[in-house]
Design an enzyme around this catalytic site. Structure first.
Site, PDB file in Angstrom:
ATOM      1  N   GLU A 165      21.061  41.544   6.298  1.00  0.00           N
ATOM      2  CA  GLU A 165      21.054  40.976   7.650  1.00  0.00           C
ATOM      3  C   GLU A 165      19.805  41.350   8.440  1.00  0.00           C
ATOM      4  O   GLU A 165      19.529  40.760   9.496  1.00  0.00           O
ATOM      5  CB  GLU A 165      22.307  41.412   8.426  1.00  0.00           C
ATOM      6  CG  GLU A 165      22.343  42.865   8.856  1.00  0.00           C
ATOM      7  CD  GLU A 165      22.858  43.823   7.798  1.00  0.00           C
ATOM      8  OE1 GLU A 165      23.119  44.982   8.136  1.00  0.00           O
ATOM      9  OE2 GLU A 165      22.975  43.410   6.628  1.00  0.00           O
TER      10      GLU A 165
ATOM     11  N   ARG B  17      20.364  55.185   5.233  1.00  0.00           N
ATOM     12  CA  ARG B  17      21.493  56.118   5.057  1.00  0.00           C
ATOM     13  C   ARG B  17      22.585  55.444   4.227  1.00  0.00           C
ATOM     14  O   ARG B  17      23.769  55.493   4.566  1.00  0.00           O
ATOM     15  CB  ARG B  17      22.033  56.574   6.417  1.00  0.00           C
ATOM     16  CG  ARG B  17      21.065  57.384   7.229  1.00  0.00           C
ATOM     17  CD  ARG B  17      21.683  57.812   8.562  1.00  0.00           C
ATOM     18  NE  ARG B  17      22.849  58.655   8.338  1.00  0.00           N
ATOM     19  CZ  ARG B  17      23.761  58.929   9.279  1.00  0.00           C
ATOM     20  NH1 ARG B  17      23.666  58.381  10.467  1.00  0.00           N
ATOM     21  NH2 ARG B  17      24.787  59.718   9.006  1.00  0.00           N
TER      22      ARG B  17
ATOM     23  N   ARG C 257      28.917  58.416   0.110  1.00  0.00           N
ATOM     24  CA  ARG C 257      28.402  58.166   1.461  1.00  0.00           C
ATOM     25  C   ARG C 257      27.055  58.870   1.651  1.00  0.00           C
ATOM     26  O   ARG C 257      26.849  59.982   1.197  1.00  0.00           O
ATOM     27  CB  ARG C 257      29.429  58.668   2.479  1.00  0.00           C
ATOM     28  CG  ARG C 257      29.139  58.380   3.924  1.00  0.00           C
ATOM     29  CD  ARG C 257      30.350  58.745   4.771  1.00  0.00           C
ATOM     30  NE  ARG C 257      30.065  58.623   6.187  1.00  0.00           N
ATOM     31  CZ  ARG C 257      29.628  59.623   6.944  1.00  0.00           C
ATOM     32  NH1 ARG C 257      29.440  60.826   6.414  1.00  0.00           N
ATOM     33  NH2 ARG C 257      29.388  59.434   8.221  1.00  0.00           N
TER      34      ARG C 257
ATOM     35  N   GLY D  22      26.688  50.078   9.740  1.00  0.00           N
ATOM     36  CA  GLY D  22      26.900  50.875  10.934  1.00  0.00           C
ATOM     37  C   GLY D  22      27.299  52.280  10.526  1.00  0.00           C
ATOM     38  O   GLY D  22      26.726  52.844   9.596  1.00  0.00           O
ATOM     39  N   GLU D  23      28.293  52.857  11.182  1.00  0.00           N
ATOM     40  CA  GLU D  23      28.760  54.206  10.870  1.00  0.00           C
ATOM     41  C   GLU D  23      30.220  54.093  10.430  1.00  0.00           C
ATOM     42  O   GLU D  23      31.095  53.762  11.214  1.00  0.00           O
ATOM     43  CB  GLU D  23      28.619  55.092  12.106  1.00  0.00           C
ATOM     44  CG  GLU D  23      28.296  56.547  11.807  1.00  0.00           C
ATOM     45  CD  GLU D  23      29.448  57.241  11.097  1.00  0.00           C
ATOM     46  OE1 GLU D  23      29.213  57.918  10.071  1.00  0.00           O
ATOM     47  OE2 GLU D  23      30.598  57.073  11.556  1.00  0.00           O
ATOM     48  N   SER D  24      30.456  54.383   9.160  1.00  0.00           N
ATOM     49  CA  SER D  24      31.761  54.070   8.570  1.00  0.00           C
ATOM     50  C   SER D  24      32.901  54.868   9.202  1.00  0.00           C
ATOM     51  O   SER D  24      34.008  54.341   9.365  1.00  0.00           O
ATOM     52  CB  SER D  24      31.729  54.294   7.053  1.00  0.00           C
ATOM     53  OG  SER D  24      31.435  55.650   6.745  1.00  0.00           O
TER      54      SER D  24
ATOM     55  N   CYS E 294      26.557  48.100   3.469  1.00  0.00           N
ATOM     56  CA  CYS E 294      26.383  49.524   3.780  1.00  0.00           C
ATOM     57  C   CYS E 294      27.712  50.153   4.198  1.00  0.00           C
ATOM     58  O   CYS E 294      28.555  50.423   3.368  1.00  0.00           O
ATOM     59  CB  CYS E 294      25.296  49.704   4.828  1.00  0.00           C
ATOM     60  SG  CYS E 294      24.655  51.406   4.918  1.00  0.00           S
TER      61      CYS E 294
ATOM     62  N   HIS F  81      21.040  46.203   3.492  1.00  0.00           N
ATOM     63  CA  HIS F  81      21.234  45.419   4.710  1.00  0.00           C
ATOM     64  C   HIS F  81      20.474  44.087   4.651  1.00  0.00           C
ATOM     65  O   HIS F  81      19.397  43.957   5.231  1.00  0.00           O
ATOM     66  CB  HIS F  81      20.711  46.188   5.920  1.00  0.00           C
ATOM     67  CG  HIS F  81      21.466  47.429   6.258  1.00  0.00           C
ATOM     68  ND1 HIS F  81      22.488  47.450   7.181  1.00  0.00           N
ATOM     69  CD2 HIS F  81      21.340  48.698   5.807  1.00  0.00           C
ATOM     70  CE1 HIS F  81      22.964  48.683   7.287  1.00  0.00           C
ATOM     71  NE2 HIS F  81      22.288  49.453   6.466  1.00  0.00           N
TER      72      HIS F  81
END
Length: 214
Positions: free
Chosen positions: A192, A142, A112, A51-53, A83, A190
């Site tokens: 998943e 990303r 990152r 996701g977005e850390s 990620c 990822h």
């Protein structure tokens, strides 16, 4: 106790929550969403999704999960991060926000967005130590990579020189993208998203071993 099914939580504040819940379930464990400290208390292990850390870091504070999660990880709770999850577990982050909170658990420095922007996303096949069978198809979106790892960190996978499409990986070649340190596992990619549950199965085996020992 023989036959006990471990309960694996998926941090459900932001990111690929549904996909991780499905992958953990497919491996035979009981998967539950975790949004509150009481829900964290009820699990044997946790998955930190992609996701977005920075967003996840802020939400961990908002939902009062930051300190409880840090304490559970430090106490040895099996933890897997993909990620953004890898970023949160790192000791230090390069190119992150100065106010970003870290959970710790991995003696690594990560960069990152190391592979570039969304348009630079790619797939490649990786040999991942501890994952039997054919190479794992790894999806990088990303993604971070590990700049350096401490002596206690086991490197499980590095980027090959070419992607499955034959494109050179340039400066990314040889970079570390999967690690394990004790009860903490992390990947820059990822699993998943691919339908291949072998990485999750490896994590579930770690959880089963931990609960059996307890």
């Amino acid at each position: 106790m023989v036959g006990v099914v471990p309960v694996i939580g998926v941090l459900a504040l932001q990111g690929d929550v549904r996909e991780h819940l499905a992958a953990v379930t497919a491996c035979g464990a009981r998967a539950v969403a975790v949004r509150r400290p009481s829900e964290l208390d009820a699990v044997d292990a946790i998955v930190l999704p992609g996701g977005e850390s920075t967003t996840m870091s802020r939400l961990l504070t908002t939902f009062e999960l930051l300190d409880p999660l840090r304490e559970r990880i430090a106490s040895g709770m099996p933890t897997y991060g993909s990620c953004a999850g890898m970023i949160l577990l790192a000791r230090d982050v390069l190119d992150g926000r100065p106010d970003q909170e870290q959970l710790g658990g991995l003696d690594v420095v990560v960069r990152r967005n190391a592979f570039g922007r969304q348009v630079d996303s790619f797939e490649t096949d990786l040999d991942v130590d501890g994952v039997p069978g054919a190479p794992v198809r790894a999806v990088f979106i990303r993604a971070p990579w590990v700049e350096s790892a401490g002596d206690g960190v086991e490197v499980l996978a590095t980027v090959p020189e070419r992607t499955v499409a034959g494109r050179g990986t340039g400066a990314a070649a040889g970079r570390i993208v999967a690690v394990r340190q004790g009860s903490v596992l992390a990947t820059a990619f990822h699993p998943e998203l691919t339908g291949d549950h072998r990485v999750h199965a490896a994590f579930c085996a770690m959880v089963a071993g931990s609960t059996a020992a307890a």
